[in-house]
Design a protein around this motif. Structure first.
Motif, PDB file in Angstrom:
ATOM      1  N   MET A 175       0.821  -1.210   0.000  1.00 51.18           N
ATOM      2  CA  MET A 175       0.000   0.000   0.000  1.00 51.18           C
ATOM      3  C   MET A 175       0.856   1.262   0.000  1.00 51.18           C
ATOM      4  O   MET A 175       0.367   2.344   0.298  1.00 51.18           O
ATOM      5  N   SER A 176       2.120   1.114  -0.366  1.00 48.68           N
ATOM      6  CA  SER A 176       3.022   2.262  -0.319  1.00 48.68           C
ATOM      7  C   SER A 176       2.620   3.382  -1.279  1.00 48.68           C
ATOM      8  O   SER A 176       3.002   4.528  -1.079  1.00 48.68           O
ATOM      9  N   ASN A 177       1.839   3.042  -2.294  1.00 49.87           N
ATOM     10  CA  ASN A 177       1.385   4.083  -3.221  1.00 49.87           C
ATOM     11  C   ASN A 177      -0.114   4.382  -3.092  1.00 49.87           C
ATOM     12  O   ASN A 177      -0.682   5.035  -3.950  1.00 49.87           O
ATOM     13  N   PHE A 178      -0.740   3.935  -2.019  1.00 53.57           N
ATOM     14  CA  PHE A 178      -2.156   4.222  -1.773  1.00 53.57           C
ATOM     15  C   PHE A 178      -2.252   5.569  -1.054  1.00 53.57           C
ATOM     16  O   PHE A 178      -2.793   5.679   0.040  1.00 53.57           O
ATOM     17  N   ASP A 179      -1.744   6.597  -1.678  1.00 58.33           N
ATOM     18  CA  ASP A 179      -1.613   7.914  -1.053  1.00 58.33           C
ATOM     19  C   ASP A 179      -2.943   8.528  -0.632  1.00 58.33           C
ATOM     20  O   ASP A 179      -3.007   9.251   0.353  1.00 58.33           O
ATOM     21  N   LYS A 180      -3.984   8.257  -1.360  1.00 58.35           N
ATOM     22  CA  LYS A 180      -5.261   8.914  -1.097  1.00 58.35           C
ATOM     23  C   LYS A 180      -6.117   8.183  -0.066  1.00 58.35           C
ATOM     24  O   LYS A 180      -7.238   8.598   0.207  1.00 58.35           O
ATOM     25  N   LEU A 181      -5.589   7.106   0.497  1.00 57.41           N
ATOM     26  CA  LEU A 181      -6.341   6.348   1.507  1.00 57.41           C
ATOM     27  C   LEU A 181      -5.816   6.656   2.896  1.00 57.41           C
ATOM     28  O   LEU A 181      -4.616   6.659   3.126  1.00 57.41           O
ATOM     29  N   ASP A 182      -6.732   6.860   3.822  1.00 55.01           N
ATOM     30  CA  ASP A 182      -6.289   7.055   5.198  1.00 55.01           C
ATOM     31  C   ASP A 182      -6.073   5.687   5.853  1.00 55.01           C
ATOM     32  O   ASP A 182      -6.420   4.648   5.298  1.00 55.01           O
ATOM     33  N   GLU A 183      -5.484   5.696   7.019  1.00 61.19           N
ATOM     34  CA  GLU A 183      -5.126   4.439   7.704  1.00 61.19           C
ATOM     35  C   GLU A 183      -6.350   3.579   8.018  1.00 61.19           C
ATOM     36  O   GLU A 183      -6.275   2.356   7.981  1.00 61.19           O
ATOM     37  N   LYS A 184      -7.465   4.199   8.315  1.00 62.04           N
ATOM     38  CA  LYS A 184      -8.693   3.454   8.625  1.00 62.04           C
ATOM     39  C   LYS A 184      -9.140   2.630   7.420  1.00 62.04           C
ATOM     40  O   LYS A 184      -9.501   1.450   7.555  1.00 62.04           O
ATOM     41  N   VAL A 185      -9.121   3.214   6.251  1.00 64.07           N
ATOM     42  CA  VAL A 185      -9.537   2.510   5.035  1.00 64.07           C
ATOM     43  C   VAL A 185      -8.536   1.396   4.701  1.00 64.07           C
ATOM     44  O   VAL A 185      -8.928   0.295   4.302  1.00 64.07           O
ATOM     45  N   LYS A 186      -7.251   1.647   4.882  1.00 67.78           N
ATOM     46  CA  LYS A 186      -6.247   0.612   4.650  1.00 67.78           C
ATOM     47  C   LYS A 186      -6.494  -0.582   5.578  1.00 67.78           C
ATOM     48  O   LYS A 186      -6.391  -1.737   5.154  1.00 67.78           O
ATOM     49  N   GLU A 187      -6.819  -0.303   6.818  1.00 68.55           N
ATOM     50  CA  GLU A 187      -7.104  -1.371   7.778  1.00 68.55           C
ATOM     51  C   GLU A 187      -8.360  -2.149   7.380  1.00 68.55           C
ATOM     52  O   GLU A 187      -8.416  -3.366   7.533  1.00 68.55           O
ATOM     53  N   GLU A 188      -9.364  -1.456   6.850  1.00 67.72           N
ATOM     54  CA  GLU A 188     -10.578  -2.129   6.375  1.00 67.72           C
ATOM     55  C   GLU A 188     -10.258  -3.093   5.238  1.00 67.72           C
ATOM     56  O   GLU A 188     -10.828  -4.182   5.167  1.00 67.72           O
ATOM     57  N   ILE A 189      -9.356  -2.708   4.353  1.00 73.46           N
ATOM     58  CA  ILE A 189      -8.949  -3.580   3.250  1.00 73.46           C
ATOM     59  C   ILE A 189      -8.262  -4.826   3.793  1.00 73.46           C
ATOM     60  O   ILE A 189      -8.543  -5.946   3.371  1.00 73.46           O
ATOM     61  N   ILE A 190      -7.379  -4.645   4.752  1.00 68.20           N
ATOM     62  CA  ILE A 190      -6.668  -5.782   5.362  1.00 68.20           C
ATOM     63  C   ILE A 190      -7.651  -6.730   6.047  1.00 68.20           C
ATOM     64  O   ILE A 190      -7.578  -7.948   5.876  1.00 68.20           O
TER      65      ILE A 190
END
Length: 124
Positions: free
Chosen positions: A58-73
């Motif tokens: 997710m190193s280039n998922f610049d437009k996502l906040d940490e909450k959304v990244k965690e939801e994906i995981i």
């Protein structure tokens, strides 16, 4: 004839109203990434056979906040029943997930380079 004209006017009114309320896909990036990552996993069953983990770079998922990244995981973890992490290839090598004898990872590394939004950044 009059009924046909009224029907056409109603159709046009509904169509124009719906078109003016276009959805901006950038407001739904988390869902878009989930669908994209899931489609990669489903495209090739060999990817998921015997995997010990899924890593999403997710190193280039610049437009996502940490909450959304965690939801994906969490989504991928629940769907595939394996450990899921945010890591690059280099980070996986440092953590010992890369097997130098087989020149392979013991799991799956998913990376999305870019998402292109057609229709002037709007879906209809």
């Amino acid at each position: 004839m009059r009924n046909k004209s009224v029907s056409i006017l109603i159709f046009l009114a509904v169509f124009l109203t719906a078109s003016s309320k276009a959805v901006n896909p950038k407001d739904h990036l988390g869902e878009i990434y989930k669908v994209a990552l899931n489609s990669i996993m489903e495209k090739d069953e060999a990817l998921s056979s015997g995997m010990r983990f899924i890593a999403v770079d997710m190193s280039n998922f610049d437009k996502l906040d940490e909450k959304v990244k965690e939801e994906i995981i969490i989504y991928l973890k629940e769907k595939y029943k394996v450990d899921v992490m945010d890591a690059t290839f280099e980070e996986l090598k440092e953590k010992g997930y890369y097997n130098p004898d087989t020149l392979a990872l013991d799991g799956v590394l998913l990376r999305i380079e870019d998402i292109d939004f057609p229709f002037n950044n709007h879906f209809f």
